[in-house]
Design a protein around this motif. Structure first.
Motif, PDB file in Angstrom:
ATOM      1  N   LEU A   1      -2.985  -2.725 -12.270  1.00 29.23           N
ATOM      2  CA  LEU A   1      -4.051  -3.686 -12.542  1.00 29.23           C
ATOM      3  C   LEU A   1      -5.406  -3.165 -12.077  1.00 29.23           C
ATOM      4  N   ASN A   2      -5.398  -2.456 -10.972  1.00 29.26           N
ATOM      5  CA  ASN A   2      -6.645  -1.859 -10.492  1.00 29.26           C
ATOM      6  C   ASN A   2      -7.150  -0.813 -11.482  1.00 29.26           C
ATOM      7  N   GLU A   3      -6.239  -0.025 -12.005  1.00 26.80           N
ATOM      8  CA  GLU A   3      -6.591   0.991 -12.985  1.00 26.80           C
ATOM      9  C   GLU A   3      -7.114   0.344 -14.271  1.00 26.80           C
ATOM     10  N   MET A   4      -6.597  -0.828 -14.588  1.00 32.34           N
ATOM     11  CA  MET A   4      -6.994  -1.542 -15.791  1.00 32.34           C
ATOM     12  C   MET A   4      -8.412  -2.111 -15.678  1.00 32.34           C
ATOM     13  N   GLY A   5      -8.885  -2.302 -14.440  1.00 36.70           N
ATOM     14  CA  GLY A   5     -10.207  -2.878 -14.224  1.00 36.70           C
ATOM     15  C   GLY A   5     -10.181  -4.330 -13.800  1.00 36.70           C
ATOM     16  N   PHE A   6      -8.989  -4.849 -13.525  1.00 39.61           N
ATOM     17  CA  PHE A   6      -8.850  -6.219 -13.035  1.00 39.61           C
ATOM     18  C   PHE A   6      -9.535  -6.342 -11.684  1.00 39.61           C
TER      19      PHE A   6
ATOM     20  N   TYR B   1       0.850  -1.197   0.000  1.00 40.28           N
ATOM     21  CA  TYR B   1       0.000   0.000   0.000  1.00 40.28           C
ATOM     22  C   TYR B   1       0.884   1.245   0.000  1.00 40.28           C
ATOM     23  N   PRO B   2       1.570   1.468  -1.124  1.00 39.55           N
ATOM     24  CA  PRO B   2       2.566   2.538  -1.157  1.00 39.55           C
ATOM     25  C   PRO B   2       1.994   3.927  -1.386  1.00 39.55           C
ATOM     26  N   GLY B   3       0.711   3.996  -1.738  1.00 42.34           N
ATOM     27  CA  GLY B   3       0.114   5.293  -2.036  1.00 42.34           C
ATOM     28  C   GLY B   3       0.527   5.792  -3.409  1.00 42.34           C
ATOM     29  N   PHE B   4       0.104   5.093  -4.458  1.00 42.96           N
ATOM     30  CA  PHE B   4       0.446   5.485  -5.823  1.00 42.96           C
ATOM     31  C   PHE B   4      -0.079   6.892  -6.124  1.00 42.96           C
TER      32      PHE B   4
ATOM     33  N   TRP C   1      -0.495  -4.004  -7.078  1.00 44.82           N
ATOM     34  CA  TRP C   1      -0.986  -3.685  -8.416  1.00 44.82           C
ATOM     35  C   TRP C   1      -2.507  -3.662  -8.478  1.00 44.82           C
ATOM     36  N   LYS C   2      -3.149  -4.376  -7.560  1.00 48.01           N
ATOM     37  CA  LYS C   2      -4.608  -4.345  -7.488  1.00 48.01           C
ATOM     38  C   LYS C   2      -5.082  -3.683  -6.199  1.00 48.01           C
ATOM     39  N   TRP C   3      -4.794  -4.307  -5.065  1.00 49.66           N
ATOM     40  CA  TRP C   3      -5.323  -3.830  -3.786  1.00 49.66           C
ATOM     41  C   TRP C   3      -4.668  -2.531  -3.328  1.00 49.66           C
ATOM     42  N   GLY C   4      -3.467  -2.260  -3.814  1.00 48.79           N
ATOM     43  CA  GLY C   4      -2.798  -1.026  -3.443  1.00 48.79           C
ATOM     44  C   GLY C   4      -3.099   0.133  -4.374  1.00 48.79           C
ATOM     45  N   GLY C   5      -3.991  -0.097  -5.347  1.00 46.19           N
ATOM     46  CA  GLY C   5      -4.368   0.969  -6.275  1.00 46.19           C
ATOM     47  C   GLY C   5      -3.426   1.131  -7.442  1.00 46.19           C
TER      48      GLY C   5
END
Length: 431
Positions: free
Chosen positions: A182-187, A87-90, A175-179
């Motif tokens: 992959l999260n941005e992609m809609g995975f 959870y690095p805070g992208f 990549w997903k749970w940390g925002g």
């Protein structure tokens, strides 16, 4: 006379009421999240039971030692490194970010931890957030333990766990749970069919390939069964895992929302039952016997399969997803033996094969029209390639340096007496 006094008092009362409601909501949500954390923690006992039950009696202490130390190393490494990598805070969703400013909070400034309703929309506190996620992280390493049991060096396995839980798992999770990207992609992966289970499964596959099969497992093209130490212990382990899954999936709602939590628990249970039935029928068709081991792994297969979409797949469809998972776990186990990949507990079949299936099932059956099969496939491929390559690299370096396999003598006579000085099962007669 102050004509605004009654209005002011009314506003203050509303503010006080709002604060009280927020605090009550936080307390209710946080209690459920802490209970879910405890349920996920008890899954480690379930994994220990399954692995010790399916493993040979001569290696019981070694297996239990690994399963005891795994959460210890997993939680500590996740506290030291993993939580902040995950959870690095992208600032911009991407593949890697590092929040140097947040790093010191956990160790050196606990008083700055947010335990108010402002954290996570009153879903839970900072501390609960960390502990719940740490339990997930340690679970990924435990999956690897069962696959390579009975012939892996204890020290090599512990070093692998340190790097896999501390670095590989949280980076992929970010990549997903940390925002991240992959999260941005809609995975979409609700509770970790890919991010936890298939990541652990890919690690298990890499370990199985590099460690090699147990002595005498494959002889003249035939697979030789190696009887487990305790079938009852394996059954107890599976039911403990099923119990823990109520926290694993139910806690992933990230609040005590009554409608969504109860929905998730229903889909989870239905998929588990259907998975057990799928494993039962597929094993009977394949082996012409009532195979308890495949029923047990079928239950776990159903649970893994529904984990990615437990909140977006309807109950009737959850039965189908779990049933297919139960069939796939039998097919996968047979194919692994065909190619001489020795997995003691069926971890690759349960967690990798069914983790992939469950994640793709979201793209097929999700009630959310934004979820697509192609996006899910891309996410599975990216996470899988990263997890396998990373695990393979760690095991390969260990193999070339400290070694990853015990001696032939130790493997034949059992790891308990050689590495631990005691046996898991003893019969003593008084003279």
């Amino acid at each position: 006379m102050n004509y605004f006094a009654p209005l002011l008092a009314q506003d203050l009362a509303a503010i006080d009421l709002s604060t009280e409601l927020s605090q009550n909501l936080l307390t209710t949500n946080n209690v459920w999240m802490m209970l879910s954390t405890a349920l996920v923690f008890i899954m480690h006992l379930g994994f220990a039971g399954v692995e010790a039950g399916f493993g040979q009696a001569k290696n019981t202490v070694n297996i239990l030692f690994k399963n005891t130390v795994t959460p210890i190393i997993g939680i500590l490494s996740y506290a030291a490194v993993g939580f902040y990598l995950m959870y690095p805070g992208f600032e911009v969703p991407g593949w890697f970010a590092f929040d140097a400013g947040g790093w010191s909070m956990f160790w050196f400034a606990p008083e700055t931890a947010d335990v108010t309703a402002d954290y996570a929309s009153a879903g839970y506190t900072y501390w609960t957030d960390f502990l719940f996620q740490a339990m997930f992280a340690a679970t990924a390493a435990t999956i690897v333990s069962g696959a390579i049991a009975e012939r892996v060096k204890l020290g090599a396995y512990l070093i692998f766990t340190l790097f896999f839980v501390g670095l590989v798992y949280p980076i992929i999770g970010s990549w997903k749970w940390g925002g991240g990207a992959l999260n941005e992609m809609g995975f979409y992966d609700f509770a970790g069919s890919t991010l936890v289970h298939s990541v652990g499964g890919w690690g298990a596959l890499a370990g199985v390939i590099l460690v090699g099969p147990r002595i005498g497992k494959y002889v003249n093209g035939k697979t030789i069964e190696k009887p487990g130490a305790s079938v009852p212990l394996a059954v107890i382990g599976v039911f403990l895992l099923w119990l823990g899954w109520f926290g694993f999936n139910g806690g992933s709602v990230l609040s005590a929302d009554p409608g969504l939590v109860s929905f998730v628990l229903v889909t989870t249970s239905l998929a588990a039952c259907a998975g057990g039935m799928g494993g039962f029928l597929a094993a009977y068709f394949a082996f012409k016997r009532l195979d308890l081991g495949m029923v047990l792994n079928g239950i776990l297969a159903g649970l893994v399969s529904i984990t990615a979409g437990a909140d977006v797949i309807n109950p009737g469809t959850a039965v189908l997803v779990g049933f297919v998972g139960g069939i796939l776990v039998v097919i996968s186990a047979v194919l692994l033996d065909k190619v001489r990949l020795d997995d003691v507990v069926g971890a690759v079949s349960v967690h990798l094969t069914c983790g992939v299936w469950g994640t793709l099932a979201v793209g097929i059956f999700s009630t959310n029209p934004d979820h697509s099969f192609f996006t899910q496939l891309i996410g599975v491929a990216i996470c899988g390639a990263t997890a396998f390559a990373s695990a393979f690299a760690i095991f390969f370096v260990l193999k070339k340096t400290v070694g990853i396999r015990v001696s032939e003598e130790h493997e034949r006579t059992g790891l308990d007496s050689h590495e631990h000085g005691i046996r898991g099962y003893t019969i003593v007669f008084d003279e």
